[in-house]
Design a protein around this motif. Structure first.
Motif, PDB file in Angstrom:
ATOM      1  N   ASP A 105      13.160  58.815  54.738  1.00 53.68           N
ATOM      2  CA  ASP A 105      12.620  58.706  56.098  1.00 53.68           C
ATOM      3  C   ASP A 105      13.252  60.770  56.176  1.00 53.68           C
ATOM      4  O   ASP A 105      13.724  60.846  55.907  1.00 53.68           O
ATOM      5  CB  ASP A 105      12.807  57.238  56.612  1.00 53.68           C
ATOM      6  N   PHE A 106      12.319  60.797  57.809  1.00 56.35           N
ATOM      7  CA  PHE A 106      12.760  61.368  57.974  1.00 56.35           C
ATOM      8  C   PHE A 106      12.403  62.186  59.491  1.00 56.35           C
ATOM      9  O   PHE A 106      11.419  60.910  60.124  1.00 56.35           O
ATOM     10  CB  PHE A 106      12.208  63.123  58.006  1.00 56.35           C
ATOM     11  N   PRO A 107      13.495  61.882  60.917  1.00 60.07           N
ATOM     12  CA  PRO A 107      13.354  61.793  61.793  1.00 60.07           C
ATOM     13  C   PRO A 107      11.833  62.390  62.703  1.00 60.07           C
ATOM     14  O   PRO A 107      12.077  63.772  62.396  1.00 60.07           O
ATOM     15  CB  PRO A 107      14.088  61.745  62.532  1.00 60.07           C
ATOM     16  N   LEU A 108      11.542  62.530  63.464  1.00 60.30           N
ATOM     17  CA  LEU A 108      10.700  63.024  63.769  1.00 60.30           C
ATOM     18  C   LEU A 108      10.980  63.799  65.380  1.00 60.30           C
ATOM     19  O   LEU A 108      10.466  64.764  66.011  1.00 60.30           O
ATOM     20  CB  LEU A 108       8.932  63.000  64.234  1.00 60.30           C
ATOM     21  N   ARG A 109      12.384  63.126  65.318  1.00 65.52           N
ATOM     22  CA  ARG A 109      12.739  64.168  67.256  1.00 65.52           C
ATOM     23  C   ARG A 109      14.159  64.399  67.264  1.00 65.52           C
ATOM     24  O   ARG A 109      14.418  64.001  65.918  1.00 65.52           O
ATOM     25  CB  ARG A 109      12.627  63.065  68.228  1.00 65.52           C
ATOM     26  N   LEU A 154      17.364  64.689  54.845  1.00 61.41           N
ATOM     27  CA  LEU A 154      17.944  63.094  55.869  1.00 61.41           C
ATOM     28  C   LEU A 154      19.258  63.762  56.743  1.00 61.41           C
ATOM     29  O   LEU A 154      19.405  63.766  57.608  1.00 61.41           O
ATOM     30  CB  LEU A 154      17.129  62.170  55.200  1.00 61.41           C
ATOM     31  N   VAL A 155      20.130  63.701  55.757  1.00 60.82           N
ATOM     32  CA  VAL A 155      21.202  64.471  56.305  1.00 60.82           C
ATOM     33  C   VAL A 155      21.481  65.464  57.193  1.00 60.82           C
ATOM     34  O   VAL A 155      21.886  65.497  58.596  1.00 60.82           O
ATOM     35  CB  VAL A 155      22.273  63.835  55.074  1.00 60.82           C
ATOM     36  N   SER A 156      21.089  66.285  56.394  1.00 64.48           N
ATOM     37  CA  SER A 156      21.279  67.048  57.650  1.00 64.48           C
ATOM     38  C   SER A 156      20.339  67.369  58.668  1.00 64.48           C
ATOM     39  O   SER A 156      20.489  67.246  60.228  1.00 64.48           O
ATOM     40  CB  SER A 156      20.455  68.447  57.119  1.00 64.48           C
ATOM     41  N   ALA A 157      19.013  66.272  58.958  1.00 61.60           N
ATOM     42  CA  ALA A 157      17.810  66.784  60.020  1.00 61.60           C
ATOM     43  C   ALA A 157      19.916  65.554  61.336  1.00 61.60           C
ATOM     44  O   ALA A 157      19.113  64.913  62.656  1.00 61.60           O
ATOM     45  CB  ALA A 157      17.230  65.474  59.813  1.00 61.60           C
ATOM     46  N   LEU A 158      20.014  64.688  60.186  1.00 62.81           N
ATOM     47  CA  LEU A 158      20.859  63.330  61.044  1.00 62.81           C
ATOM     48  C   LEU A 158      21.879  63.842  61.858  1.00 62.81           C
ATOM     49  O   LEU A 158      22.560  63.535  62.608  1.00 62.81           O
ATOM     50  CB  LEU A 158      20.707  62.165  60.239  1.00 62.81           C
ATOM     51  N   ASP A 159      22.463  64.848  60.741  1.00 66.70           N
ATOM     52  CA  ASP A 159      24.210  65.147  61.566  1.00 66.70           C
ATOM     53  C   ASP A 159      24.350  65.718  62.794  1.00 66.70           C
ATOM     54  O   ASP A 159      22.768  66.708  63.447  1.00 66.70           O
ATOM     55  CB  ASP A 159      24.362  66.965  60.723  1.00 66.70           C
ATOM     56  N   SER A 160      24.685  65.047  63.875  1.00 70.11           N
ATOM     57  CA  SER A 160      25.398  65.616  64.653  1.00 70.11           C
ATOM     58  C   SER A 160      26.106  64.889  65.673  1.00 70.11           C
ATOM     59  O   SER A 160      26.166  63.938  65.000  1.00 70.11           O
ATOM     60  CB  SER A 160      24.135  65.127  66.098  1.00 70.11           C
ATOM     61  N   PRO A 161      26.465  65.492  66.961  1.00 68.22           N
ATOM     62  CA  PRO A 161      27.840  64.591  67.788  1.00 68.22           C
ATOM     63  C   PRO A 161      27.663  63.224  67.889  1.00 68.22           C
ATOM     64  O   PRO A 161      28.453  62.158  68.155  1.00 68.22           O
ATOM     65  CB  PRO A 161      28.876  65.253  68.645  1.00 68.22           C
ATOM     66  N   TYR A 162      26.135  62.755  68.379  1.00 70.99           N
ATOM     67  CA  TYR A 162      26.159  62.141  68.754  1.00 70.99           C
ATOM     68  C   TYR A 162      25.576  60.812  67.857  1.00 70.99           C
ATOM     69  O   TYR A 162      25.183  59.051  68.309  1.00 70.99           O
ATOM     70  CB  TYR A 162      24.458  61.827  68.847  1.00 70.99           C
ATOM     71  N   CYS A 163      26.039  60.721  65.688  1.00 76.97           N
ATOM     72  CA  CYS A 163      25.726  59.631  65.131  1.00 76.97           C
ATOM     73  C   CYS A 163      26.505  60.097  64.128  1.00 76.97           C
ATOM     74  O   CYS A 163      27.536  60.736  63.233  1.00 76.97           O
ATOM     75  CB  CYS A 163      23.920  59.796  65.003  1.00 76.97           C
ATOM     76  N   ASP A 164      26.895  59.111  63.461  1.00 78.46           N
ATOM     77  CA  ASP A 164      27.227  58.406  61.945  1.00 78.46           C
ATOM     78  C   ASP A 164      26.540  57.643  60.946  1.00 78.46           C
ATOM     79  O   ASP A 164      25.402  57.534  62.062  1.00 78.46           O
ATOM     80  CB  ASP A 164      28.627  57.614  61.947  1.00 78.46           C
ATOM     81  N   ILE A 165      26.468  58.694  59.771  1.00 80.18           N
ATOM     82  CA  ILE A 165      25.373  58.287  59.365  1.00 80.18           C
ATOM     83  C   ILE A 165      26.774  56.592  58.352  1.00 80.18           C
ATOM     84  O   ILE A 165      27.645  57.302  57.163  1.00 80.18           O
ATOM     85  CB  ILE A 165      25.780  59.172  58.115  1.00 80.18           C
ATOM     86  N   PHE A 166      25.411  55.745  57.213  1.00 78.90           N
ATOM     87  CA  PHE A 166      26.716  54.765  56.526  1.00 78.90           C
ATOM     88  C   PHE A 166      25.604  55.102  55.663  1.00 78.90           C
ATOM     89  O   PHE A 166      24.026  54.439  55.655  1.00 78.90           O
ATOM     90  CB  PHE A 166      26.730  53.635  56.856  1.00 78.90           C
ATOM     91  N   LEU A 167      26.024  55.672  54.516  1.00 75.00           N
ATOM     92  CA  LEU A 167      25.215  54.921  52.940  1.00 75.00           C
ATOM     93  C   LEU A 167      25.177  54.581  52.061  1.00 75.00           C
ATOM     94  O   LEU A 167      26.512  53.849  52.060  1.00 75.00           O
ATOM     95  CB  LEU A 167      25.035  57.037  52.380  1.00 75.00           C
ATOM     96  N   HIS A 168      24.286  53.667  51.579  1.00 75.83           N
ATOM     97  CA  HIS A 168      24.168  53.338  50.297  1.00 75.83           C
ATOM     98  C   HIS A 168      23.602  54.050  49.634  1.00 75.83           C
ATOM     99  O   HIS A 168      22.051  53.726  49.218  1.00 75.83           O
ATOM    100  CB  HIS A 168      23.426  51.577  50.753  1.00 75.83           C
ATOM    101  N   ILE A 169      23.729  54.053  47.905  1.00 74.54           N
ATOM    102  CA  ILE A 169      23.041  54.697  46.721  1.00 74.54           C
ATOM    103  C   ILE A 169      22.845  53.461  46.114  1.00 74.54           C
ATOM    104  O   ILE A 169      23.728  52.849  44.932  1.00 74.54           O
ATOM    105  CB  ILE A 169      23.740  55.711  46.417  1.00 74.54           C
ATOM    106  N   ASP A 170      21.761  53.388  45.463  1.00 71.20           N
ATOM    107  CA  ASP A 170      21.340  51.914  44.824  1.00 71.20           C
ATOM    108  C   ASP A 170      22.100  52.615  43.420  1.00 71.20           C
ATOM    109  O   ASP A 170      22.018  53.754  42.910  1.00 71.20           O
ATOM    110  CB  ASP A 170      19.764  51.499  45.033  1.00 71.20           C
ATOM    111  N   ALA A 171      22.651  50.946  42.790  1.00 73.39           N
ATOM    112  CA  ALA A 171      23.083  51.141  42.258  1.00 73.39           C
ATOM    113  C   ALA A 171      22.873  51.744  40.839  1.00 73.39           C
ATOM    114  O   ALA A 171      23.374  52.466  39.167  1.00 73.39           O
ATOM    115  CB  ALA A 171      23.967  49.590  41.533  1.00 73.39           C
ATOM    116  N   LYS A 172      21.660  51.080  40.710  1.00 72.05           N
ATOM    117  CA  LYS A 172      20.716  52.006  39.045  1.00 72.05           C
ATOM    118  C   LYS A 172      20.520  53.301  39.623  1.00 72.05           C
ATOM    119  O   LYS A 172      19.883  53.798  38.368  1.00 72.05           O
ATOM    120  CB  LYS A 172      19.521  51.041  39.621  1.00 72.05           C
TER     121      LYS A 172
END
Length: 155
Positions: free
Chosen positions: A100-104, A24-42
């Motif tokens: 999740d995974f983007p389709l475009r 997912l991170v690889s698919a989102l990686d672009s100059p058009y966005c930033d990624i804010f990630l929460h990893i569940d404490a459990k």
């Protein structure tokens, strides 16, 4: 960020498979966005195992325990949104799970939102209240304890 295209913030709530999250991170990686990630404490996921994007900013929110179908999901979403708003200026926010995974492509997504001022948010109105009522009519006091996903993890 590219000035002519809408700036996107992806709010990601993750708890499971690191391979899916890294895809997912690889698919989102672009100059058009930033990624804010929460990893569940459990979760057994670790920050250092998350692939770093080349173009996007990657921001980690402080972990909290999130329970499926519990208010903690909403609380985590609101914290992610607040964190993103405190760390940049974005035209659109997208909430995703770590599976999740983007389709475009990101360029296609950013182009779609460029120059728009739409709000894509579902909410209850008088016209759709009867459709929404079954989801919000009752408060389920023991949802956290009764959820099959939470029982499988001993919560």
């Amino acid at each position: 960020m590219t000035e002519s295209l809408a700036k996107q913030a992806y709010l990601v709530m993750a708890h499971g498979d690191i391979r899916l999250l890294n895809a997912l991170v690889s698919a989102l990686d672009s100059p058009y966005c930033d990624i804010f990630l929460h990893i569940d404490a459990k979760s057994s996921l670790r920050r250092e195992d998350v692939q770093r994007p080349r173009c996007s900013g990657l921001y980690f929110m402080e972990p909290m325990s999130v329970y499926w179908a519990d208010y903690t999901q909403t609380e985590c979403e609101l914290r992610l949104l607040s964190y993103a708003m405190d760390n940049g200026e974005y035209d659109y926010f997208h909430l995703l799970s770590g599976a999740d995974f983007p389709l475009r492509s990101q360029k296609s997504i950013a182009s779609y939102f460029a120059g728009r001022d739409d709000i894509f948010l579902h909410y209850a109105t008088r016209d759709n209240l009867e459709h929404c009522r079954p989801y919000v009519q009752y408060y389920h006091f023991f949802q956290r304890q009764l959820s099959s996903a939470n029982r499988a993890h001993g919560f």
